[in-house]
Design a protein around this motif. Sequence first.
Motif, PDB file in Angstrom:
ATOM      1  N   MET A   1      43.590  46.887  45.527  1.00 39.05           N
ATOM      2  CA  MET A   1      42.502  46.878  44.560  1.00 39.05           C
ATOM      3  C   MET A   1      43.007  47.268  43.176  1.00 39.05           C
ATOM      4  SD  MET A   1      39.395  46.179  44.053  1.00 39.05           S
ATOM      5  CE  MET A   1      38.072  46.470  42.879  1.00 39.05           C
ATOM      6  N   VAL A   2      43.894  48.258  43.104  1.00 37.98           N
ATOM      7  CA  VAL A   2      44.449  48.667  41.813  1.00 37.98           C
ATOM      8  C   VAL A   2      45.225  47.510  41.183  1.00 37.98           C
ATOM      9  CG1 VAL A   2      46.141  50.181  40.688  1.00 37.98           C
ATOM     10  CG2 VAL A   2      44.516  51.131  42.317  1.00 37.98           C
ATOM     11  N   ILE A   3      46.057  46.839  41.966  1.00 36.00           N
ATOM     12  CA  ILE A   3      46.843  45.715  41.440  1.00 36.00           C
ATOM     13  C   ILE A   3      45.910  44.606  40.956  1.00 36.00           C
ATOM     14  CG2 ILE A   3      48.559  43.949  41.968  1.00 36.00           C
ATOM     15  CD1 ILE A   3      49.630  45.874  44.151  1.00 36.00           C
ATOM     16  N   ALA A   4      44.904  44.287  41.764  1.00 32.77           N
ATOM     17  CA  ALA A   4      43.954  43.244  41.383  1.00 32.77           C
ATOM     18  C   ALA A   4      43.257  43.586  40.077  1.00 32.77           C
ATOM     19  CB  ALA A   4      42.926  43.045  42.495  1.00 32.77           C
ATOM     20  N   THR A   5      42.874  44.849  39.920  1.00 34.46           N
ATOM     21  CA  THR A   5      42.196  45.273  38.690  1.00 34.46           C
ATOM     22  C   THR A   5      43.150  45.223  37.505  1.00 34.46           C
ATOM     23  OG1 THR A   5      40.842  46.744  40.068  1.00 34.46           O
ATOM     24  CG2 THR A   5      40.717  47.049  37.691  1.00 34.46           C
ATOM     25  N   MET A   6      44.414  45.595  37.727  1.00 35.72           N
ATOM     26  CA  MET A   6      45.420  45.473  36.669  1.00 35.72           C
ATOM     27  C   MET A   6      45.540  44.024  36.212  1.00 35.72           C
ATOM     28  SD  MET A   6      48.314  47.999  38.312  1.00 35.72           S
ATOM     29  CE  MET A   6      49.650  47.466  37.234  1.00 35.72           C
ATOM     30  N   LEU A   7      45.572  43.097  37.161  1.00 36.25           N
ATOM     31  CA  LEU A   7      45.665  41.677  36.820  1.00 36.25           C
ATOM     32  C   LEU A   7      44.416  41.225  36.058  1.00 36.25           C
ATOM     33  CD1 LEU A   7      47.083  40.290  40.192  1.00 36.25           C
ATOM     34  CD2 LEU A   7      48.344  40.618  38.059  1.00 36.25           C
TER      35      LEU A   7
END
Length: 384
Positions: A286-292
């Motif tokens: 979820m953190v990576i997706a939000t970063m993207l």
Amino acid sequence: MDLKLYFDPVDQSLSNRRFSTDSFIQSVYLNEDKLPDIKLMDVAIIGLLETRGSGALNDTGVKLIRERLYGLKKGEGTCNVVDLGNLRNGPDLDETYKRIQSVCHYLMSKDILPILIGGSHDLDLGQYLAYQEEEKMVSILNVDSRFDLNDKTESDPNENHIHRIFTHEPNYLFNYSQLAHQSYLVNASATKVLQQLSFNPIRLGALRDDIKKMEPLVREADMLTFDLSAIQSIYCPGGNRSEIFGLTGEEACQIMWYAGMNDKLSSVGIYEYNPEKETAENPTAMVIATMLWYFIEGFKNRKDEKGFQTNDYMKYVVTMDAEPESIVFYKSRLSDKWWMEVPNATHIGIYDRHYIVPCDYSDYELATKGEVPERWINTYSKMT
């Protein structure tokens, strides 16, 4: 280049899920049965399954990232995003580097920004090599809790890849900035070496004092490489080497927002996701997706701030008491961002006659007091 030869399509089970009509996936062109036409694309997502550079990763994380990213809401503005699927690994690690190099260079030549997700951090070597064929100087921004400067004979590739970038020939590395390293995880002598090279190692505490001051460093980068170990394990338990201390998830997204808005930035990689370390809700994905998501939102807000002789900029000339005789600053009327001009004394070689360096208002204030900003000194030293 025939991209179909390099990629396996996106898992159709993802697109078959019932995402809402306002979800992110509705604005993404997917490589499923047929590779979409990339002519009008702005950004290309590339899944990496290569884990031989680390002894601890597996290759299942990319699907989890996509699940989270696709389910987020569409933001404002427009950006044509294509998900090319997963890059096929080479028969050995060096061949995978070459495939990343070839694909990234091809996309960048078409003004398409590649976003690499998954795999070990050494894959940024292929990302860097993509710039080699352009024969121009490259500035790298690396976000990592460690330096990864080990001698390559003593460690895994994901612990020595920055050493390999520094020593690669031909060398087109102009500037290197590293954000969020943790002093107790790095060799103190290595920090001094980076400083002697007029590079920018910014420890976690200094970044946290005022993250807005990191924006000019982000704005100078051509290439961003992000190791999840820089983020606290409470946010990213699936970061391969994440520790208790580090960036918050919000700070990571702030960096990605700055990076997205950087007109100069032309490639991004997020590495070292180990889903075997995840907790039940897969928070790292979820953190990576939000970063993207924040990167792409920043990308939509690019101002195309080039051509400093246009009316989009206000020019300020600060007279100095000693060398240099003056320093020229530019302020954008579009974004209020600042740059300063560093002259190339030789007027020859691979540098422009004047190099325009991102800075902030505090650099201008310092110059008006008769002090030469450290950012100016470091840049000038690289060109003389």
